[in-house]
Every structure is written in structure tokens, then in C-alpha cells.
Design a protein around this motif. Sequence first.
Motif, PDB file in Angstrom:
ATOM      1  N   GLY A 269       0.813  -1.203   0.000  1.00  0.00           N
ATOM      2  CA  GLY A 269       0.000   0.000   0.000  1.00  0.00           C
ATOM      3  C   GLY A 269       0.853   1.261   0.000  1.00  0.00           C
ATOM      4  O   GLY A 269       2.086   1.218   0.032  1.00  0.00           O
ATOM      5  N   ALA A 270       0.177   2.391  -0.026  1.00  0.00           N
ATOM      6  CA  ALA A 270       0.867   3.670  -0.090  1.00  0.00           C
ATOM      7  C   ALA A 270       0.262   4.632   0.921  1.00  0.00           C
ATOM      8  O   ALA A 270      -0.872   4.459   1.360  1.00  0.00           O
ATOM      9  CB  ALA A 270       0.788   4.263  -1.497  1.00  0.00           C
ATOM     10  N   PHE A 412       2.670  10.582  -3.002  1.00  0.00           N
ATOM     11  CA  PHE A 412       2.397   9.227  -2.516  1.00  0.00           C
ATOM     12  C   PHE A 412       3.672   8.388  -2.506  1.00  0.00           C
ATOM     13  O   PHE A 412       4.470   8.423  -3.448  1.00  0.00           O
ATOM     14  CB  PHE A 412       1.329   8.551  -3.379  1.00  0.00           C
ATOM     15  N   SER A 414       5.185   4.359  -1.372  1.00  0.00           N
ATOM     16  CA  SER A 414       4.841   2.978  -1.028  1.00  0.00           C
ATOM     17  C   SER A 414       5.446   2.597   0.322  1.00  0.00           C
ATOM     18  O   SER A 414       6.541   3.048   0.681  1.00  0.00           O
ATOM     19  CB  SER A 414       5.355   2.015  -2.104  1.00  0.00           C
ATOM     20  N   GLY A 488      -3.353   6.000   2.109  1.00  0.00           N
ATOM     21  CA  GLY A 488      -3.730   6.087   0.708  1.00  0.00           C
ATOM     22  C   GLY A 488      -4.976   5.286   0.406  1.00  0.00           C
ATOM     23  O   GLY A 488      -5.113   4.129   0.815  1.00  0.00           O
ATOM     24  N   MET A 490      -5.984   4.953  -2.818  1.00  0.00           N
ATOM     25  CA  MET A 490      -5.899   4.611  -4.231  1.00  0.00           C
ATOM     26  C   MET A 490      -6.025   3.098  -4.417  1.00  0.00           C
ATOM     27  O   MET A 490      -5.706   2.315  -3.538  1.00  0.00           O
ATOM     28  CB  MET A 490      -4.567   5.075  -4.824  1.00  0.00           C
ATOM     29  N   ASN A 492      -4.225   0.737  -5.426  1.00  0.00           N
ATOM     30  CA  ASN A 492      -2.840   0.403  -5.722  1.00  0.00           C
ATOM     31  C   ASN A 492      -2.760  -1.030  -6.242  1.00  0.00           C
ATOM     32  O   ASN A 492      -3.116  -1.973  -5.533  1.00  0.00           O
ATOM     33  CB  ASN A 492      -2.003   0.564  -4.447  1.00  0.00           C
ATOM     34  N   ARG A 496      -3.413  -4.568  -4.291  1.00  0.00           N
ATOM     35  CA  ARG A 496      -4.612  -5.300  -4.698  1.00  0.00           C
ATOM     36  C   ARG A 496      -4.299  -6.724  -5.140  1.00  0.00           C
ATOM     37  O   ARG A 496      -5.059  -7.662  -4.872  1.00  0.00           O
ATOM     38  CB  ARG A 496      -5.308  -4.539  -5.826  1.00  0.00           C
ATOM     39  N   CYS A 598       7.950  -2.734 -10.431  1.00  0.00           N
ATOM     40  CA  CYS A 598       7.806  -1.408  -9.826  1.00  0.00           C
ATOM     41  C   CYS A 598       9.050  -0.581 -10.131  1.00  0.00           C
ATOM     42  O   CYS A 598      10.168  -0.991  -9.838  1.00  0.00           O
ATOM     43  CB  CYS A 598       7.601  -1.517  -8.314  1.00  0.00           C
TER      44      CYS A 598
END
Length: 642
Positions: A269-270, A412, A414, A488, A490, A492, A496, A598
Motif C-alpha cells: 500500500g501507499a 504518494f 509505497s 492512501g 488509491m 494500488n 490489490r 515497480c
Amino acid sequence: MAHTHPEGQPQPEGHICCPETTTSHPNDPIPSEPKDIPHIQLPPIITEHRSDSLNSSATSLNYTSSSNPDSPWTPATEPHVDNEIEELKDEGLVAITSAPPESPRFPDQLIPSDPEEVKKILGDGGENTRLIEKVCCGEGCCKLEALQLDPESKDYVPVVVPDNDAFRSLKLKLGPLSLDSKLTKILELPAEVLSFVPLIEATAPFESTVQKHPPRFVTPHPPYEVFSAKVHHARELTKAGAEKRTYHFDLDVTDYPEESGTVDFVVGGAIGVCAPNSEELVNEVFDLLGVPRFVRDKQVTLKTTGGRWPTIWGDEMPRELTTTRRELLTWCSDLQSYPPSKPLFRVLAEYAHAPNEKKILQYLSSAQGQAAFCDLRTGPHLTITQILNAFPSSQPPLNRLISVLNTLMPRFYSLSQDPMISCQRDGSGCRRIIEMAVTVHETPNWRGGPRKGVGSGFMERVAHKAIAATADGIQPLTLDLRIPMFRGLMANPLAREFCMDGPMMLIGSGVGIAPFRGFVHRRLRSDNVTNKVWVVQGIRDSLLDEIYSGDWGVQEDKIKTIVQSRGGQHEYVQDAVRHQADIVWFLLNALDGRIFVCGSAKGMGEGVERAVVDVVIDKGNLNAEEAWAFLDGKKKEGVYIA
């Protein structure tokens, strides 16, 4: 020349065959070739020949700095194109070679000789204009009109440019611009959308937190406010001499408020960091605008006519808030991350006292100044202080300047560990800690030296304080250093698609490897990761910038491959992907296999994709079109996540 497959089949042009080597996963059989692969009939590829943007090095379509007035004008290469090419070369993705030009059926470039030809190409807008918007800088750069000389004027005198380093750093080409030049289609003065009103009733003295935390109305996702996380520890991950500096942070989120649903910090996550503009930068803007010191921190009523500002993602509506001018410049307006806009130049022109500066600013807001304006937008990002220093006679009211600036948005980052198991004992209980890594982003500064990014510059300033305290034997917690952040929300893809079982390969370069450290930590909770997790870490030099070395919780030589672009074998992560072709092919076809990527999408990400396609071509005996279609399918299935 096409490569040849080991079985003798010619391979597609540009395809790099994967080496036949012993894999680190020798006991697992290679799955059978995928069946029922669709053969997609693609339409003929149409090569688009785009001309260079109308660069202001020509100053205008009919003006040349050459001594020969009949010399043809050649558009210069856009600066950002050169930067992208250099980035790709640095990643080992492109090789610049010379080749004899083919005889094109149509011209490679279409260079209009006057504004009428531009209009013939573009028409009056509509579909033709939309087709080329992707190569325009925005703000109407593709619509321009030539700057005409007065045929009756025999005593033409060019406009006198401001004599200061900031203006020279803009590298503006003004052509035959004079104080008498006729300019058309000058942008209308933007409406006044916000104002400052003195407080009607006297308020009690307040304690400002402007240097530590944003005002309450800066809400990332209402009704939840920005959380002030204590810095528990910080250290530099890279060594002295590294090209880029990377820092590690431990943040205490024990008291983070509960939110609706099951939202929590997760692996991969972020967090969003609300980074402020530096105090030095804010003070310089105040000084350049002539804002008296006694009003900078004085509370006022801010009234807006609509929109989300000064919130982040609040509702679009009129607002009436109590704040200070310093709070707004520090936390709500971006002073350095966005290219300048025409509304900005138009506001500066309105309040410029020097006739020459006013004319240049009007020129940048007009149809005749489109090329020069486009250069400013597509070149290096300019800071607001750089522009204000370039035109010192322009001192617009603060509310007019803020109204044409972009909102200061969160940055943002991670998480670099498993947030579900990380805690720190403080004698009375377990404090929940999240970890993150930040690489400092630097670009050239017009004053010389580097200019740091808003977010990474803020994080480095905090890190320096924590590291200095630790060196003096002081716990950073006693300094009460804070990071304004929020969880966050989002979608991500790393968070996910992460799963607790199944084989996976984790490919990252630079700080992009940080979230994968959390992946390994989580998997270690339930299983051994040897022969189930493979990590490919791309760095420049292992002696200088290998981050988290020895900090993965496992024998790293059994799961991790280090690829050095400057040291060692001078390879890149995409080379390691080809070397481990059997493992990559196994993961693409395994029932629960995953490949995570990434890093830089423009450089490393594209290179890894091409390497995976090479693996698919070799191992699946497919052509290039089938291999790309196969990879697209794996992306949709959640097998290849980038």
C-alpha cells in the motif's frame, strides 16, 4: 538482421533471444505450451510523421536571426524529447544509430511557412485540432500568428529585455518584438475568484502550526483530516557518492484514527504525504510581492467564489475560512512543480509597471507569442520565484497570484514493510510503526546547483534533523518531528494483487524495490520463500546505492539477483529477465504465479515488458504479435502487474 531461434526459425526484427542457461528452479517441469492462443488480425500500422513543435528559436515564422534573410527556418528539437532519449539510453533501452533515409511517400516533416499554412493544416478546430493535441504543449500552442513589423517604421527598436539572471535563464526568443508591436488575442484577465477580508471580530491569540502541520481545511478525503505522524527513526540508505540519495523513515501511526469499512495499512500500500513549500521559498515569494511582514501571519477571512481550493479533494463550492497568508502559500499553492500558464502571465502583465516587462508578458499571453510560450511549457519546469525575479516590476496582489496557481497536491510513497507485524516496544506497549523509503528528486536550479522536489525535499529536511539527533545521542522522538500524512485510498495494483501463496517474481529498480521488501516479510510469516519468490533488484552501483541490503529477513543470495548498470556486468533488470527466462515462463503459466514490476514506467517498465515478450516468443514459439497479445491477456488476468 533477424535473430535465429535455436530450432532454426527466423525471429522478429528487434527480438533478443533468451540465453539457454540452467535456471534456479531446475526441479519444476516447464509447463506445456499454451493452447488456443488467439491469432489476432491487426490493421496495417500507419506511421505518424510528426513535425517538431513550433519552437521559439525561430522567434516567429517570418523572422530569422541569420544574417541571410532568405535562410530557411528549421525547428529545434524539443528539450523534453532530448531528455527522454537520454533517459532511455541510460536505461539501456535504445541505441542511436545512423541509417540511410528511405524515400518516403510523404514528407517526414511538414513545416508551415506562415500562419495561413498552419490554419490550413489545423482548420478552424474540431477533429483536426484534437488529432494533434497530443503533440501540443496545451494552452493553444498550435494556434499562432506571426509578429509583423510595421512597414512604415524605419526606426525599429526591439524591446529592451530585463537585465537579470532569472530572465536570461528563461532563454526567451522574442524576435522583432518592440513596444509598438501589435499583439492580438491577448488572454482576458482571469476573474478574481478569492479575496482576503479583515476579521470583523477580534479573535484570541492563536498558536501557529504552519511549519509543522497543515490547516484543518486541507482535507485529503473529507471528513478525515491529515494525520500528524511522529518520526520514530530515519536513516540514509545510500552511501556517500551515490547519484541519488534515498532515506528510510519509521513513522508512528499508533493513534491513527479509525475510518469506515475495513480500510487499513496493507502490504504494497501507499501513504499520501502533504508536503509544504519550504519556509525559504515562501518568504521569497512574500518579499518579491512586497507583502509586509506584519500581515504575513495575521489571521484573515478567506472568501472563494467556488471550486475545491484550498482543500485537496473537497466539494466544489464557495468557501469562507479563517486562515493566514502564510498558511495558504505554505500548504495550498504549488510554487514549483507545474509549467507556467497563460493566466499567470496575463496577471503578471496586468500589474507590471515597467513598459518593457509588461510588453513581454502580454506577448506571452498573445497569439504572436505562442511559440515562446510553448517553449516555456515544454522546457524545464519553472518556479514562481524564478518568474517573479525575471519580471521584478510585476507585484500582483497575493490573492490574484494564488488564483492562477495550481493546488499543492499530496505525494504518494509505497510502504516498504509489512505494516501488520511492525511494532516498536516503548516500555508500556507496542507502538505501531510503518516504514517507507524516499529518493530525493533533483533538477537544475536557475541560480546554479540542484533544485529539490517539494515532497522529497521536505522529507530530506526532516531526515537530516533526525539523523543529526541520532548522531548526538538524542532520540528523534524527543524532537517531535512530524510528517503530515494519510492512508492512501488509491486502488494500488501492488496491494490489490498481492497474495499469500503462489510463486512470484518481484522486479524493481531504485526505490521501486522498497514495497517488495514488505512482500517478502509477509510471505515469511507463513512459508519459506526459497524457490517460491525471486527478486530482481536494479541499481547503479552496489557499493553506493543498494538499498535494504541485508534487511530482507532471509538469505538474500538465495532469492535476490542484483543487476548493476554502472558496476559489475553493466546490465539492466531487463537483461536479468532474459537470463531467467525459464522462471519467467513458468510464472506466466502457473495457476497462481505472479510477476510484479515497480519502477520508472518510461524507462525500466517498458524495457521489462519487451524482455518478457522476448521470453514469450522464445519459450512459447510465438511471433511478436501473438506474444504481445499473450502478455496483454496476462495483465488482464492479474498475472503481470506493473
